[in-house]
Design a protein around this motif. Structure first.
Motif, PDB file in Angstrom:
ATOM      1  N   ARG A  69      -6.335  -2.300   3.566  1.00  2.59           N
ATOM      2  CA  ARG A  69      -6.436  -3.004   4.841  1.00  2.59           C
ATOM      3  C   ARG A  69      -6.990  -4.408   4.642  1.00  2.59           C
ATOM      4  O   ARG A  69      -6.478  -5.388   5.182  1.00  2.59           O
ATOM      5  CB  ARG A  69      -7.323  -2.210   5.804  1.00  2.59           C
ATOM      6  N   ARG A  70      -8.021  -4.520   3.831  1.00  2.61           N
ATOM      7  CA  ARG A  70      -8.631  -5.830   3.576  1.00  2.61           C
ATOM      8  C   ARG A  70      -7.659  -6.755   2.839  1.00  2.61           C
ATOM      9  O   ARG A  70      -7.562  -7.937   3.161  1.00  2.61           O
ATOM     10  CB  ARG A  70      -9.928  -5.658   2.778  1.00  2.61           C
ATOM     11  N   LEU A  74      -6.177 -10.371   4.055  1.00  4.31           N
ATOM     12  CA  LEU A  74      -6.281 -11.585   3.239  1.00  4.31           C
ATOM     13  C   LEU A  74      -4.912 -12.133   2.835  1.00  4.31           C
ATOM     14  O   LEU A  74      -4.829 -13.186   2.206  1.00  4.31           O
ATOM     15  CB  LEU A  74      -7.116 -11.307   1.984  1.00  4.31           C
ATOM     16  N   GLY A  75      -3.843 -11.410   3.173  1.00  8.07           N
ATOM     17  CA  GLY A  75      -2.502 -11.864   2.837  1.00  8.07           C
ATOM     18  C   GLY A  75      -2.107 -11.582   1.400  1.00  8.07           C
ATOM     19  O   GLY A  75      -1.148 -12.151   0.890  1.00  8.07           O
TER      20      GLY A  75
END
Length: 86
Positions: A69-70, A74-75
């Motif tokens: 998810r993180r 952050l792309g």
């Protein structure tokens, strides 16, 4: 058509096993996006086979992961609609 399922001319049961095995190898090597797409393909195309359940379990763990998810936030990982099984 994917290389694993069509050009190899494998029966569906063998293609499901091969794709699932490759998906786990990709995930272990850190290629999570490729693994996600391959597991989504297995879940979609080979749903009658036991490997589809393994693929769905991996996808659930993947999408429930805080790290994933993180990285998406952050792309670092592209998001594909089909892979989200939404």
């Amino acid at each position: 058509p994917t290389a694993v399922t069509r050009s190899a001319g494998l029966p569906d049961a063998d293609a499901a096993r091969a794709a699932t095995s490759l998906g786990f190898r990709l995930a272990e090597a850190g290629h999570w996006t490729a693994a996600r797409e391959l597991f989504a393909l297995v879940a979609d195309r080979y749903h009658p086979y036991p490997e589809a359940a393994e693929a769905v379990r991996w996808l659930v763990r993947y999408h429930a992961s805080g790290e994933v998810r993180r990285r998406i936030e952050l792309g670092q990982f592209p998001v594909f609609q089909k892979a989200a099984l939404a």
